[in-house]
Structure formats: structure tokens, C-alpha cells
Enzyme design. Structure first.
Site, PDB file in Angstrom:
ATOM      1  N   LYS A   1       0.964 -43.596 -43.646  1.00 60.84           N
ATOM      2  CA  LYS A   1       0.439 -42.300 -43.173  1.00 60.84           C
ATOM      3  C   LYS A   1       1.321 -41.760 -42.047  1.00 60.84           C
ATOM      4  O   LYS A   1       1.736 -40.606 -42.067  1.00 60.84           O
ATOM      5  CB  LYS A   1      -1.020 -42.447 -42.671  1.00 60.84           C
ATOM      6  CG  LYS A   1      -1.992 -42.938 -43.721  1.00 60.84           C
ATOM      7  CD  LYS A   1      -3.420 -43.029 -43.189  1.00 60.84           C
ATOM      8  CE  LYS A   1      -3.620 -44.029 -42.070  1.00 60.84           C
ATOM      9  NZ  LYS A   1      -3.390 -45.445 -42.444  1.00 60.84           N
TER      10      LYS A   1
ATOM     11  N   ARG B   1     -12.456 -41.223 -40.287  1.00 60.27           N
ATOM     12  CA  ARG B   1     -12.376 -42.595 -40.759  1.00 60.27           C
ATOM     13  C   ARG B   1     -13.729 -43.140 -41.181  1.00 60.27           C
ATOM     14  O   ARG B   1     -13.858 -44.329 -41.439  1.00 60.27           O
ATOM     15  CB  ARG B   1     -11.860 -43.442 -39.628  1.00 60.27           C
ATOM     16  CG  ARG B   1     -10.617 -44.219 -40.012  1.00 60.27           C
ATOM     17  CD  ARG B   1     -10.158 -44.796 -38.731  1.00 60.27           C
ATOM     18  NE  ARG B   1      -9.206 -45.808 -38.829  1.00 60.27           N
ATOM     19  CZ  ARG B   1      -7.924 -45.626 -38.556  1.00 60.27           C
ATOM     20  NH1 ARG B   1      -7.460 -44.426 -38.303  1.00 60.27           N
ATOM     21  NH2 ARG B   1      -7.126 -46.647 -38.557  1.00 60.27           N
TER      22      ARG B   1
ATOM     23  N   ARG C   1       6.230 -54.422 -39.418  1.00 57.65           N
ATOM     24  CA  ARG C   1       6.372 -53.134 -38.729  1.00 57.65           C
ATOM     25  C   ARG C   1       6.802 -53.326 -37.272  1.00 57.65           C
ATOM     26  O   ARG C   1       6.360 -54.242 -36.591  1.00 57.65           O
ATOM     27  CB  ARG C   1       5.043 -52.372 -38.740  1.00 57.65           C
ATOM     28  CG  ARG C   1       5.114 -51.112 -37.866  1.00 57.65           C
ATOM     29  CD  ARG C   1       4.024 -50.141 -38.079  1.00 57.65           C
ATOM     30  NE  ARG C   1       2.703 -50.719 -37.895  1.00 57.65           N
ATOM     31  CZ  ARG C   1       1.581 -50.078 -38.186  1.00 57.65           C
ATOM     32  NH1 ARG C   1       1.635 -48.854 -38.672  1.00 57.65           N
ATOM     33  NH2 ARG C   1       0.424 -50.653 -37.995  1.00 57.65           N
TER      34      ARG C   1
ATOM     35  N   ARG D   1       2.810 -54.053 -32.764  1.00 60.42           N
ATOM     36  CA  ARG D   1       1.445 -53.717 -32.340  1.00 60.42           C
ATOM     37  C   ARG D   1       0.562 -54.961 -32.342  1.00 60.42           C
ATOM     38  O   ARG D   1       0.656 -55.789 -33.241  1.00 60.42           O
ATOM     39  CB  ARG D   1       0.851 -52.645 -33.284  1.00 60.42           C
ATOM     40  CG  ARG D   1       1.255 -51.237 -32.921  1.00 60.42           C
ATOM     41  CD  ARG D   1       0.888 -50.201 -33.960  1.00 60.42           C
ATOM     42  NE  ARG D   1      -0.460 -50.299 -34.507  1.00 60.42           N
ATOM     43  CZ  ARG D   1      -0.964 -49.429 -35.394  1.00 60.42           C
ATOM     44  NH1 ARG D   1      -0.232 -48.405 -35.805  1.00 60.42           N
ATOM     45  NH2 ARG D   1      -2.176 -49.575 -35.854  1.00 60.42           N
TER      46      ARG D   1
ATOM     47  N   ARG E   1      -8.888 -55.144 -40.299  1.00 59.17           N
ATOM     48  CA  ARG E   1      -8.660 -53.697 -40.508  1.00 59.17           C
ATOM     49  C   ARG E   1      -8.863 -53.321 -41.974  1.00 59.17           C
ATOM     50  O   ARG E   1      -9.411 -52.261 -42.279  1.00 59.17           O
ATOM     51  CB  ARG E   1      -7.252 -53.321 -40.045  1.00 59.17           C
ATOM     52  CG  ARG E   1      -7.130 -53.318 -38.525  1.00 59.17           C
ATOM     53  CD  ARG E   1      -5.705 -53.417 -38.077  1.00 59.17           C
ATOM     54  NE  ARG E   1      -4.915 -52.247 -38.386  1.00 59.17           N
ATOM     55  CZ  ARG E   1      -3.582 -52.247 -38.449  1.00 59.17           C
ATOM     56  NH1 ARG E   1      -2.906 -53.371 -38.251  1.00 59.17           N
ATOM     57  NH2 ARG E   1      -2.938 -51.147 -38.702  1.00 59.17           N
TER      58      ARG E   1
HETATM   59  P1  AP5 Z   1       3.067 -46.589 -41.175  1.00 54.89           P
HETATM   60  O1  AP5 Z   1       3.593 -45.255 -41.560  1.00 54.89           O
HETATM   61  O2  AP5 Z   1       3.158 -47.006 -39.761  1.00 54.89           O
HETATM   62  O3  AP5 Z   1       1.592 -46.811 -41.774  1.00 54.89           O
HETATM   63  P2  AP5 Z   1       0.192 -46.166 -41.370  1.00 54.89           P
HETATM   64  O4  AP5 Z   1      -0.508 -45.791 -42.639  1.00 54.89           O
HETATM   65  O5  AP5 Z   1       0.368 -45.111 -40.330  1.00 54.89           O
HETATM   66  O6  AP5 Z   1      -0.526 -47.453 -40.795  1.00 54.89           O
HETATM   67  P3  AP5 Z   1      -1.355 -47.682 -39.434  1.00 54.89           P
HETATM   68  O7  AP5 Z   1      -1.392 -49.169 -39.211  1.00 54.89           O
HETATM   69  O8  AP5 Z   1      -0.810 -46.852 -38.326  1.00 54.89           O
HETATM   70  O9  AP5 Z   1      -2.748 -47.195 -39.845  1.00 54.89           O
HETATM   71  P4  AP5 Z   1      -4.080 -47.598 -39.256  1.00 54.89           P
HETATM   72  O10 AP5 Z   1      -4.924 -46.648 -40.009  1.00 54.89           O
HETATM   73  O11 AP5 Z   1      -4.457 -49.009 -39.366  1.00 54.89           O
HETATM   74  O12 AP5 Z   1      -3.861 -47.440 -37.673  1.00 54.89           O
HETATM   75  P5  AP5 Z   1      -4.107 -46.259 -36.632  1.00 54.89           P
HETATM   76  O13 AP5 Z   1      -2.984 -46.215 -35.704  1.00 54.89           O
HETATM   77  O14 AP5 Z   1      -4.532 -45.018 -37.338  1.00 54.89           O
HETATM   78  O15 AP5 Z   1       3.872 -47.660 -42.098  1.00 54.89           O
HETATM   79  C1  AP5 Z   1       3.584 -49.055 -42.013  1.00 54.89           C
HETATM   80  C2  AP5 Z   1       4.906 -49.848 -42.148  1.00 54.89           C
HETATM   81  O16 AP5 Z   1       5.435 -49.662 -43.465  1.00 54.89           O
HETATM   82  C3  AP5 Z   1       6.015 -49.412 -41.190  1.00 54.89           C
HETATM   83  O17 AP5 Z   1       6.723 -50.562 -40.812  1.00 54.89           O
HETATM   84  C4  AP5 Z   1       6.891 -48.483 -42.039  1.00 54.89           C
HETATM   85  O18 AP5 Z   1       8.235 -48.487 -41.613  1.00 54.89           O
HETATM   86  C5  AP5 Z   1       6.751 -49.112 -43.424  1.00 54.89           C
HETATM   87  N1  AP5 Z   1       6.819 -48.134 -44.514  1.00 54.89           N
HETATM   88  C6  AP5 Z   1       6.298 -46.883 -44.530  1.00 54.89           C
HETATM   89  N2  AP5 Z   1       6.529 -46.301 -45.732  1.00 54.89           N
HETATM   90  C7  AP5 Z   1       7.199 -47.235 -46.479  1.00 54.89           C
HETATM   91  C8  AP5 Z   1       7.714 -47.240 -47.810  1.00 54.89           C
HETATM   92  N3  AP5 Z   1       7.574 -46.178 -48.617  1.00 54.89           N
HETATM   93  N4  AP5 Z   1       8.312 -48.377 -48.272  1.00 54.89           N
HETATM   94  C9  AP5 Z   1       8.444 -49.463 -47.455  1.00 54.89           C
HETATM   95  N5  AP5 Z   1       7.984 -49.510 -46.179  1.00 54.89           N
HETATM   96  C10 AP5 Z   1       7.374 -48.415 -45.705  1.00 54.89           C
HETATM   97  O19 AP5 Z   1      -5.425 -46.809 -35.858  1.00 54.89           O
HETATM   98  C11 AP5 Z   1      -5.335 -47.931 -34.988  1.00 54.89           C
HETATM   99  C12 AP5 Z   1      -6.674 -48.178 -34.339  1.00 54.89           C
HETATM  100  O20 AP5 Z   1      -7.070 -47.037 -33.538  1.00 54.89           O
HETATM  101  C13 AP5 Z   1      -7.856 -48.388 -35.302  1.00 54.89           C
HETATM  102  O21 AP5 Z   1      -7.944 -49.729 -35.765  1.00 54.89           O
HETATM  103  C14 AP5 Z   1      -9.052 -47.994 -34.403  1.00 54.89           C
HETATM  104  O22 AP5 Z   1      -9.361 -49.025 -33.498  1.00 54.89           O
HETATM  105  C15 AP5 Z   1      -8.480 -46.819 -33.621  1.00 54.89           C
HETATM  106  N6  AP5 Z   1      -8.734 -45.554 -34.327  1.00 54.89           N
HETATM  107  C16 AP5 Z   1      -7.799 -44.697 -34.811  1.00 54.89           C
HETATM  108  N7  AP5 Z   1      -8.385 -43.644 -35.408  1.00 54.89           N
HETATM  109  C17 AP5 Z   1      -9.723 -43.838 -35.298  1.00 54.89           C
HETATM  110  C18 AP5 Z   1     -10.853 -43.107 -35.744  1.00 54.89           C
HETATM  111  N8  AP5 Z   1     -10.734 -41.974 -36.447  1.00 54.89           N
HETATM  112  N9  AP5 Z   1     -12.083 -43.607 -35.449  1.00 54.89           N
HETATM  113  C19 AP5 Z   1     -12.241 -44.731 -34.754  1.00 54.89           C
HETATM  114  N10 AP5 Z   1     -11.209 -45.497 -34.329  1.00 54.89           N
HETATM  115  C20 AP5 Z   1      -9.947 -45.045 -34.600  1.00 54.89           C
HETATM  116 MG    MG Z   2      -0.159 -44.902 -38.319  1.00 57.59          MG
END
Ligand code: AP5
Ligand code: MG
Length: 217
Positions: free
Chosen positions: A13, A88, A127, A160, A171
Site C-alpha cells: 500500500k 481499518r 522491509r 519497524r 497483524r
Molecule cells: P509496503 O508498501 O511498505 O507495504 P504496506 O502495505 O504499506 O504495509 P504496512 O506494513 O505499512 O501496512 P500495515 O497496514 O500493517 O501498517 P500501517 O503502517 O498502516 O511494502 C512492504 C514491503 O514489500 C516493503 O519492503 C516493500 O519494499 C516491498 N514491496 C512492495 N511492493 C513490492 C512488490 N511489488 N514486489 C516485491 N516487494 C515489494 O499501520 C501500522 C500500525 O499503525 C497498525 O498496526 C496500527 O497499530 C496503527 N494504525 C494504522 N492505521 C490505523 C487505523 N486506521 N486504525 C487503528 N490503528 C491504525
Molecule cells: Mg504502509
């Protein structure tokens, strides 16, 4: 363009959001990045968020909803926005629908990235994230030019806390229990677009803009 991205942790994402936001000229609003920025600066919000995020649990809706509502009052969202990681759960999705209905600016689409669990785990465990600009890299799939240094801003890359094996498992469970129901929510609203998230970053981006241009005027 008013867009949300949905998909499991590690689906790409954040990686796609940066390019989509640049393509459409809209701000990329990542709730995860906002929480991590506050955690880094040890604000009250950051201290609260850390206790949930480090364990892979959702920060309470009362906090997250208010934070997003406030962000959507900024001037830069007047031509649209891309929300990454929000909503979410169904309560957040209903809240967002109300906030946008009040402004008469409904969502154009909910873009879902679908990916198998084995690939998710491979992506998250390798990552590396930039401390300064939040860009994502991967030790095998998206290597930075210099180990440990962000290509975009020269910031320091780190792993992270929530990218450990135990927390990744939680997660994924939280995603399945709390976030997956929003897929049906957006399907019933007629807003859901699902694209496969396996393959090259540039191919996934092409899939996304092709699918969006076919459904959003
Ligand atoms: P990346 O693009 O970083 O993936 P992502 O989908 O953004 O994954 P996240 O881990 O950031 O999502 P998340 O939903 O768990 O965390 P968030 O920060 O939102 O890509 C991942 C890896 O793959 C990278 O190394 C990249 O280089 C690689 N990659 C990408 N595309 C690729 C491809 N095509 N081929 C190969 N490799 C590839 O949330 C974190 C925390 O914040 C949550 O757990 C929660 O505690 C809190 N939080 C956030 N939002 C909320 C909410 N709405 N409500 C409540 N709590 C929340
Ligand atoms: Mg992300």
C-alpha cells in the site's frame, strides 16, 4: 480523486501510494506514518499509539477517527486525497462516510491489493523503512543503492518494531478479523476495485491506474 487503499500488511500500500499520489497530484495520508512520526517525536499521541502499534493491534477508533477528521480539514485535500491504512474496520469506514458526506465529497474508489500470506511474510520480514521520509525498501526486492541509506532523502533505514515474526502474525490476524469486513462494506457501496498485488512495483501501479481510469470519471 478521493481514494482509499485496502489490503493486508505488507501488500505494498505504502509503496504504491507514493506513486499514485504523485500521479493524481493528491496528498498521501498514511495513518501508520502519522502514528510513527508521533512515536519518533514522543508526543502524547505517539506514546499512546506505540502501545498498540508495537503489538500489531489497532489504535482505538476514538483517537484514529479524530486524527483523520482533522487531517481532512487541511487545505491540500481540496483536490482529493489518498488514504493509506484508514479505514481499518467497519466503524471507521462508517465514520469516514459521514465525514465526507458532510462535506459533500464522497469517495471515488476503494482500491484493494490482494496478496498471498507467504509473499506478505517475505515482504514484511525484509522491509526497511526510512526514519525521515517513511519510504519502504526491501533487502532483496527493493534494495537501496547504499545499504541502510534512503535513496530518496538519504535518511537512515531501520526495521519497524512491528515487522518481527510474532507481531506480523498478530497483524495478519487483526487484518482478517477487523479489516476484511470493510471489503464487503465497499463492495456494497459499489466502490470496490480489487487488483492482484503480486509482481513488479511498476506493473502493479499500471494495473491500479488502468482499473481506476476504467471506473472513476
Ligand atoms: P509496503 O508498501 O511498505 O507495504 P504496506 O502495505 O504499506 O504495509 P504496512 O506494513 O505499512 O501496512 P500495515 O497496514 O500493517 O501498517 P500501517 O503502517 O498502516 O511494502 C512492504 C514491503 O514489500 C516493503 O519492503 C516493500 O519494499 C516491498 N514491496 C512492495 N511492493 C513490492 C512488490 N511489488 N514486489 C516485491 N516487494 C515489494 O499501520 C501500522 C500500525 O499503525 C497498525 O498496526 C496500527 O497499530 C496503527 N494504525 C494504522 N492505521 C490505523 C487505523 N486506521 N486504525 C487503528 N490503528 C491504525
Ligand atoms: Mg504502509
Amino acid at each position: 480523486m478521493r481514494l482509499i487503499l485496502v489490503g493486508p500488511p505488507g501488500a505494498g500500500k505504502g509503496t504504491q501510494a507514493v506513486q499514485l499520489a504523485a500521479h493524481y497530484g493528491i496528498p498521501h495520508i498514511s495513518t501508520g506514518d502519522i502514528f510513527r512520526h508521533n512515536m519518533k517525536n514522543e508526543t502524547e499521541l505517539g506514546k499512546l499509539a506505540k502501545s498498540y502499534a508495537d503489538a500489531g493491534n489497532l489504535v482505538p477508533d476514538s483517537v484514529t477517527n479524530e486524527m483523520v477528521r482533522d487531517r481532512l480539514t487541511h487545505d491540500d485535500v481540496k483536490n482529493g486525497f489518498l488514504l493509506d491504512g484508514f479505514p481499518r474496520n467497519v466503524a471507521q469506514a462508517e465514520y469516514l462516510r459521514e465525514v465526507l458526506a458532510d462535506k459533500q465529497t464522497p469517495l471515488d474508489a476503494a482500491l484493494e491489493f490482494s496478496l498471498e500470506e507467504a509473499e506478505i511474510i517475505a515482504r514484511l520480514s525484509g522491509r526497511r523503512t526510512c526514519r525521515s521520509c517513511s519510504a519502504s525498501f526491501h533487502i532483496l526486492f527493493e534494495k537501496p543503492a547504499v545499504d541502510g541509506v534512503c535513496d530518496k532523502c538519504q535518511g537512515e533505514l531501520y526495521q519497524r518494531t512491528d515487522d518481527s515474526e510474532e507481531v506480523i502474525k498478530n497483524r495478519l490476524a487483526v487484518y482478517a478479523e477487523q479489516t476484511l469486513p470493510i471489503i464487503d462494506f465497499y463492495r456494497s457501496e459499489g466502490l470496490l476495485i480489487t487488483i492482484p498485488a503480486l509482481g513488479e512495483v511498476s506493473d502493479i501501479f499500471d494495473r491500479a491506474i488502468t482499473a481506476l481510469s476504467a471506473t472513476v470519471s
